[in-house]
Design an enzyme around this catalytic site. Structure first.
Site, PDB file in Angstrom:
ATOM      1  CB  ALA A 300      35.947 -29.343  44.772  1.00 36.48           C
ATOM      2  CG  HIS A 335      36.430 -23.254  41.164  1.00 36.34           C
ATOM      3  ND1 HIS A 335      35.486 -22.480  40.543  1.00 36.34           N
ATOM      4  CD2 HIS A 335      36.202 -23.138  42.484  1.00 36.34           C
ATOM      5  CE1 HIS A 335      34.715 -21.913  41.462  1.00 36.34           C
ATOM      6  NE2 HIS A 335      35.133 -22.311  42.656  1.00 36.34           N
ATOM      7  CD  GLU A 336      37.348 -25.833  44.866  1.00 33.65           C
ATOM      8  OE1 GLU A 336      37.559 -24.954  45.723  1.00 33.65           O
ATOM      9  OE2 GLU A 336      36.213 -26.051  44.399  1.00 33.65           O
TER      10      GLU A 336
HETATM   11 ZN   LIG Z   1      34.531 -21.766  44.544  1.00 32.59          ZN
END
Ligand SMILES: [Zn+2]
Length: 886
Positions: A300, A335-336
């Site tokens: 991602a 995370h993103e």
């Molecule tokens: Zn990252």
């Protein structure tokens, strides 16, 4: 970006006996980079890009035109920017109210730059640079690329972009470096029936009357080029409004309901981060776009306002997805979304500080998952594994400091590794524990507030934390762990003095491949606790330290809570006392003790019997996480004896006997009330028993596979991948053809990718060869080929490596260009013979630039060390087994 670090747990377990000790997923610079720099001249700066593109998906090409507002800071006769694989048309430069100048264009393909030279000196001031150009659409995830996928209605093609670290230059001639922030306005001409997605909401659309529509997006905030995004395809979008933001998920037509979980997760995470960072998410919308296929290297990407995620980390198909899939979708989104602040709003000045982005997002994803999904019970696993996973790489000569010098585009690409992500996250976890949650968060908030829309270096963050937590030598500790490589070792011994326990701590260095190394010096925050429920005492070990705990009855436990980034070596008597009380320790500390003991035994610092005895004394009632480790430990034993069929058979019988009662307790099928960890343990045990050759387990897997062929719904999502994986590993030609038929007829892109992956898992060499041959054809799809070759390499490293080298030209087309220096050596990483070392070295000499050989060096060092350690360990392990009657 979320790297595919499949090996975090495998690595952490490796110390417990697996020959996979050195099978790291990461790239590691070992030699000093040459004194070259790709940084562009700083005397011209872009402030805004107006981009017009028209992709031609059918012929994999696009037309582009960009108008760039630039400030010339000092008089110059030329302007240099980045460009790769672009064909230039008309270029002109205008000054406000001035006449247009037509420069001479020259391209340096190797440097990925274009230079516009003028026959007069340009005075300082503001200009408009207009460039017409054409570019290519690739088939791997870099630049603007196409992904083909099957649907009920036939094959479809969609377009996406992937620019980190340095591929925006394949889409627009640009100052493609993180410090050159600018605003972007994108206009796209595309088929009217398709959806067009970018970072910002659509400002306007205009039908061109010929089946095409021109879509203009609102201007982006000031940001780095690598965060720009465009996608065009046959998509559906689902949205919800929350915190004043339109949150969206986008997937291929008919699949958007499968993104419902991700949509709701995004809402929960966004709320959490708005609070944590103290600055509200600044864009009007946040999309997450699911794409079929895969990359070898990431799952991602955090494009601002338009996160890109491969389907397997975003969609959940109720018929085939289980709790591990849910966890992956959630942590990937977390995370993103963390990057939307840490990376997008505040960006590292240069790739040297990439860890600021990735270490932080990795730490944040764990923290957020634990907080918002306590039922997944990930606390112990995270605390014990985050640090140990990274140590698996950091204890080799081929490691590098968290903050490292990056000179070239390829080195920037290689910097996305287990040290940057895993050690970065582990060090943050330790530092947060050291200053306390509140001080840490206050520091982060003021760092984000101060540098919003700008760039920063690591010391900018340390300065804010230091201020939030005065008097702790914070920056000194932080520097020790980020500016120098390696893993501290804390030697601990204790004695009873006047009714108190006096614990002596001494700092050394844990290394796998350099037993005679002079230790580096770290200031190490260490938590020491007496007994199970005593209060932990914190001490900063600067060389040596001592701690006094009340009473003498309980042995002292070092690194209580397991947030410290170091390994602990206890004096024999103290270890014995801890091992005797093992069952009463908190799970996280049980895991930490097992992991450290295994790793220390692997390099001869502790007897192998210490580690093996611990694995033997885990009771049937112990936490599922511990049993995962026992299974890993026994799997490692099996691996150690690979190649000695007779001895291996005896060891396998021993391992099966140890695991069988636990598996009998769990059974094959889910029971009401099973925790996530229990369900995951069940599949691990089945896989491990299958690998150990447990006849009953293999037969039952086969029976369930046959039932699945008759009725796919008969195989529960929890067991689906486990059973299919086991059948694929042990496939004969007929079974392999059954799987092949399933792959060919599958209409879901996500499941189709899984099936092609399974075809590459066979132990049988001739079937592995067929998978390799297939990887080069059009059949599996452009993004599955490299993954198949890589999957073959785990069982058949020589076969896969030789094949890839022999077909290098074709294989190069399956791997994105900056990742090739990592891909080929990686195919040899599970080798057990020194002959592979010569092969990798020869390949590197011939095909990898000297400044990009760190992956090759890491793999070579890993193989050599593994062979050496195996020879040292075998006699001890063998003696222990014989003592157990094996
Ligand atoms: Zn990252």
């Amino acid at each position: 970006m979320r790297r595919i670090l499949t090996t975090a747990i495998a690595l952490a377990l490796a110390g417990a006996g697996s020959a996979a000790l050195a099978q790291t997923a990461a790239a590691v610079p070992a030699t000093a980079p040459a004194a070259v720099t790709t940084q562009l001249p700083r005397d011209v700066r872009p402030t805004n890009y107006d981009i017009e593109v028209e992709p031609h998906a059918d012929r994999l090409a696009f037309d582009g035109k960009v108008r760039i507002n630039v400030d010339v800071l000092a008089p110059t006769r030329s302007i240099t920017l980045n460009a790769a694989d672009l064909e230039f048309g008309a270029v002109r430069l205008e000054r406000a109210n001035g006449k247009a100048l037509a420069p001479k264009t020259s391209v340096d393909a190797a440097a990925q730059t274009a230079t516009f030279s003028f026959d007069q000196t340009l005075p300082a001031g503001s200009y408009l640079l207009t460039i017409e150009y054409k570019g290519k659409i690739g088939t791997q995830a870099n630049g603007l690329f196409a992904l083909d996928y099957p649907t009920e209605a036939g094959k479809q093609r969609a377009l996406y972009t992937q620019f980190e670290n340095s591929d925006a230059r394949r889409f627009i001639p640009s100052w493609d470096e993180p410090a050159h922030k600018a605003t972007f306005r994108l206009a796209v001409t595309a088929p009217s029936a398709q959806m067009v997605v970018s970072n910002m909401p659509v400002a306007s659309t205009r039908g061109l009357g010929d089946g095409r529509t021109l879509t203009l997006f609102k201007p982006s905030p000031k940001m780095s080029t690598y965060l720009l995004f465009l996608s065009v395809g046959d998509f559906d979008r689902a949205t919800l409004e929350d915190s004043g933001v339109e949150i969206g998920v986008i997937a291929q037509k008919g699949k958007v309901e499968q993104a419902r979980f991700a949509l709701e997760a995004s809402r929960d995470v966004l709320r959490e981060f708005n609070d944590y960072f103290g600055v509200a998410y600044p864009l009007p919308k946040l999309d997450n776009i699911a794409a079929p296929g895969r990359s070898q290297f990431f799952s991602a990407m955090e494009n601002w306002g338009a996160i890109f995620t491969f389907e397997s980390s975003l969609l959940l198909d109720p018929a085939t997805s289980n709790v591990s899939d849910q966890q992956r979708v959630f942590t990937t989104a977390a995370h993103e979304i963390a990057h939307q602040w840490f990376g997008n709003l505040v960006t590292m000045a240069w790739w040297d500080d990439l860890w600021l982005n990735e270490g932080f997002a990795t730490w944040m994803e764990g923290r957020t998952t634990r907080k918002l999904h306590p039922e997944w019970d990930a606390d112990s696993v995270d605390a014990a594994f985050t640090s140990r996973g990274a140590m698996g790489q950091d204890a080799f000569a081929t490691t590098h400091p968290v903050v490292q010098h990056v000179a070239t585009v390829e080195q920037a690409s290689q910097a996305f590794d287990g040290i940057t992500y895993g050690k970065g996250a582990a060090v943050i976890s330790m530092l947060e524990d050291y200053v306390g949650e509140d001080a840490w968060r206050n520091g982060v908030r003021s760092y984000i507030g101060k540098h919003a829309y700008g760039n920063a270096v690591t010391d900018d963050l340390w300065a804010e934390i230091e201020q939030a937590a005065p008097g702790k030598q914070f920056a000194a500790v932080a520097h020790d762990f980020t500016l120098q490589p390696g893993v501290p070792l804390i030697r601990a011994s204790s004695a009873c003095v006047d009714g108190s326990t006096r614990v002596q701590l001494e700092q050394g260095e844990y290394t796998v491949d350099r037993p005679d190394k002079t230790p580096l010096r770290w200031r190490v925050p260490v938590n020491v606790r007496g007994g199970v429920d005593g209060k932990a005492v914190r001490v900063l070990v600067d060389g040596k330290a001592s701690v006094t705990l009340p009473g003498c009855s309980a042995p002292a436990l070092v690194n209580a809570g397991q947030k410290g980034y170091f390994r602990t070596l206890y004096a024999p008597a103290q270890f014995k006392a801890l091992a005797a009380g093992f069952a009463r320790l908190p799970v996280v500390d049980q895991m930490g003790l097992m992991l450290d003991t295994g790793a220390l035994a692997a390099v001869g610092l502790q007897p192998e019997s210490d580690s093996l005895d611990l694995a033997m004394q885990v009771p049937a009632s112990a936490a599922p996480e511990l049993w995962q480790m026992v299974a890993g430990s026994l799997g490692g034993l099996d691996d150690l004896f690979k190649g000695d069929a007779k001895r291996q058979a005896a060891i396998r019988a021993f391992a099966i006997k140890r695991l069988a009662p636990k598996f009998a307790q769990l059974g094959w099928d889910n029971r009401a009330g099973d925790s996530a960890a229990t369900r995951q343990l069940r599949s691990s045990l089945i896989s491990t028993l299958g690998e150990l050759g447990d006849a009953a387990v293999l037969a039952e897997a086969r029976r369930r596979f046959d039932a699945f062929l008759a009725d796919p719904a008969s195989l529960s999502p929890d067991l689906r991948r486990t059973v299919l994986g086991m059948v694929a590993r042990n496939a004969d030609a007929a079974t392999w053809e059954r799987l092949h038929a399933l792959a060919r007829q599958e209409k879901s892109s996500m499941l189709r990718d899984q099936y092609y992956g399974l075809l590459a898992r066979a132990k049988d060499k001739s079937l592995a060869q067929r998978a390799l041959d297939m990887a080069l054809t059009d059949e599996p799809g452009a993004t599955n080929g490299a993954a198949m070759i890589s999957a073959v390499s785990w069982e058949h490293p020589d076969l896969a490596f030789d094949f890839a080298v022999a077909h290098r030209e074709q294989v190069d087309g399956l791997v994105d260009s900056t990742s090739r220096a990592r891909f080929y050596p990686g195919l040899g990483s599970s080798a057990r013979e020194l002959s592979m070392v010569a092969k990798i070295n020869a390949f590197a000499d011939a095909h990898i630039a000297p400044t990009s050989r760190r992956d090759a060096e890491r793999v070579v060092n890993g193989i050599q060390t593994r062979i050496k350690l195996r020879q040292q360990r075998l006699p001890q392990v063998d003696a222990w087994l014989k003592q157990k009657g094996v």
